[in-house]
Design an enzyme around this catalytic site. Structure first.
Site: not given
Length: 607
Positions: A2, A27, A74, A98-99, A479, A483, A486, A502, A602
């Site tokens: 947001c 964001r 968002w 926001n929140g 990582e 990526k 995402e 395993h 973000k």
């Protein structure tokens, strides 16, 4: 996550608000809106989707006024829709938020008892309705806003705008960042300095629990108990060019390409030219007084911590525990007074990481943060804040911030090794020389862009991908998988190579690409053995290695990505480049939104 902007200006607010919101697009958001006061009348416009939809709406249905607030949402409570978009309006008050208001159901019930109904599915509408209720009881706008804020539980940044009040914005923060910008006969509000950068370089950051009353010529800040608070006004430095794509198609491509420069800056900041000693800014941090290290982070920063665990344990012989912040804060682990608590966050505002930091405050010997925003909440609440010098990172998928985090964490591990006497002067000098050569080696890795794009074209046809690595390459395998997930929306998982047999080996067939991160290091032979197990089951291997590794193990692989030779401890930083470029080119081939992937933000400033 947001974005809030507000302006009390001398010019039409709508275009200023929209431009400021564009600087907060990184964001993540799914709807946007603005509200203004014009000739005493409060109006608003909202739209779902990208900001261009709001801009189009404003062309056909303008919103005049020199005072206003804006928001990119968002979705948390309630699906993305015009009705759920901010600003929320109740009679003479408009609110952006926001929140998450955790007690909104309780407040709704209370308002319902007064016959007040609801039009949206959001928690934020409750804030606007509560403020309207207090206004009707005879309170002034400031009193109504403050009374409303007092009733809220949870995390929030808020800005209130009132009908008939063209020279007033009330703002507040609790657990979500908010900054005040000072202009010449103008005042601004923003979720971060990027939003306000073209408007002013004079910023006051609200602290936890603060609420502020803004007019064009004044700012009054009170703390959470209502006392007047004198918060410092700072002049910030922000390279506006860093927030532009330049000649690149996407911010992510630009930020990948910037890594040699920003990593060099990070190295210079902690290892001045001509010396091998790591020098930390303004701190007496002494690792001989510490028994162990606890590292806490989220997402990509968590994988940076997992990598640093190898460095601290191998180089400094220091026991290390690494936790995901959202688990750490509720696990309530015991923290001794000889523990260093270290927190890593690109934004410095990650809600879970900040909560974990506050848990450690008063328990750990020292709190250290590794951040990209020195003015952030996490930085301000740490005993020692170590900036990574990555510059503004706009792409949601972290790239240059990750490699700068790794660089700073490695130098911190070398500092610990020097303090504890676990490396000789010659060994430290060897690491220092390798670090100084790292930017040049990163440039060489970027030269493989065309070859990596070819591998990515093939990868883009897959539905599932595995990433494998051993030792320092294991966190990087995770990582690399993150990526790819995402930005390309391809399901991917990262595993320690030795764990393949395993369980994950059951997934291997002729349709499964497997990316193997394998520099020619001490565990290379073991990794190649696992890679052979994949190929024996017709898995398609993309081998990422150096000349020696490729010469030894390329037979039968699907494709190769060639990296330059590197000091083993620097390999995770170097091999981040092909991991990032693989994800980037795969996403481009699939036509996804590289910089603003679906459902992601973000800066995650809510739990």
């Amino acid at each position: 996550m947001c974005g809030i902007v507000g302006v009390l200006g001398q010019h039409e607010a709508a275009p200023i608000l929209v431009e400021a919101l564009k600087r907060l697009e990184y964001r993540g958001y799914d709807s946007a809106g603005i509200a203004t006061v014009n000739d005493g009348a409060l109006g608003r416009r909202r739209a779902v989707g990208k900001l261009v939809n709001l801009s189009d709406l404003l062309v056909h249905d303008p919103l005049p006024g020199k005072s206003g607030i804006g928001h990119t949402r968002w979705a948390t409570h309630g699906a993305p829709s015009v009705n759920n978009a901010h600003p929320h309006k109740a009679g003479p008050v408009a609110v952006v938020h926001n929140g998450i208001v955790e007690n909104y159901r309780e407040l709704r019930s209370e308002l319902a008892e007064h016959g007040i109904g609801f039009e949206t599915e959001t928690d934020t509408e409750t804030v606007a309705l509560m403020a309207e209720h207090f206004l009707k009881s005879g309170m002034s706008p400031v009193e109504a806003a403050f009374k409303t804020i007092d009733r809220l539980q949870g995390a929030f940044a808020l800005a209130f705008l009132f009908d008939g009040q063209g020279d007033l914005i009330v703002a507040a923060r609790k657990g979500s960042p908010l900054a005040i910008g000072h202009g010449d006969g103008e005042m601004y509000v923003g979720s971060d300095a990027i939003a306000l950068a073209p408007l002013t370089n004079k910023i006051t950051y609200l602290e936890e629990g603060d609420r502020a009353v803004l007019t064009r010529t004044s700012l009054e800040i009170r703390n959470e108990v209502g006392e007047l608070a004198n918060r410092e006004m700072r002049k910030i430095k922000l390279d506006h060019a860093r927030a532009d794509k330049g000649e690149h198609k996407h911010f992510m491509a630009k930020e990948i390409a910037e890594q040699p420069v920003v990593v060099a800056e990070a190295i210079r900041s902690y290892m001045p030219t001509g010396g091998d000693k790591v020098i930390l800014p303004d701190t007496d941090l002494d690792f001989t007084k510490l028994d162990r290290l606890t590292m806490v982070a989220c997402g990509t920063a968590f994988y940076a911590c997992l990598t640093a665990k190898y460095w601290f344990e191998q180089l400094a012989k220091m026991p290390v525990e690494v936790d995901i912040a959202s688990e750490f804060r509720y696990r309530e682990p015991p923290i001794t007074d000889r523990t260093l608590a270290l927190f890593v966050s690109q934004s410095g505002e990650t809600a879970d990481t900040l909560a974990a930091l506050r848990y450690c405050d008063g328990r750990a010997d020292k709190i250290v943060s590794v951040v990209n925003v020195p003015e952030s909440s996490i930085a301000r609440e740490s005993d020692v804040a170590l900036p990574i010098h990555a510059g503004v990172e706009i792409g949601v998928a972290s790239t240059k911030a990750f490699t700068c985090q790794l660089s700073v964490l490695l130098m911190l591990a070398l500092k610990a090794a020097a303090d504890r006497g676990t490396l000789t002067d010659e060994e430290i000098a060897d690491h220092a020389a390798a670090l100084r050569g790292l930017p040049s080696v990163l440039n060489t890795a970027l030269d493989q862009n065309r070859a990596i794009r070819k591998s990515a074209q093939r990868l883009s046809e897959a539905r599932d991908v595995l990433f494998l690595g051993r030792g320092l390459m294991y966190p990087l395998a995770m990582e690399g998988a993150l990526k790819l997930k995402e930005i390309s929306y391809i399901h991917a998982e990262g595993y320690a190579s030795g764990e393949l047999k395993h369980g994950p080996i059951a997934l291997i067939d002729k349709h499964m690409p497997v990316v193997v991160m394998a520099p020619r290091d001490a565990v290379f032979d073991k990794t190649v053995s696992n890679m052979q197990e994949v190929m024996a089951r017709k898995g398609k291997v993309i081998l990422v290695s150096d000349d020696d590794g490729i010469a030894e193990a390329e037979d039968g692989v699907w494709s190769t990505i060639r990296m330059p030779h590197i000091h083993p401890n620097l390999a995770p930083i170097l091999y981040s480049v092909p991991a990032q470029l693989l994800a980037y080119h795969t996403a481009v081939a699939k036509g996804t939104d590289v910089d603003q992937p679906r459902n992601l933000a973000k800066s995650v400033t809510v739990e």
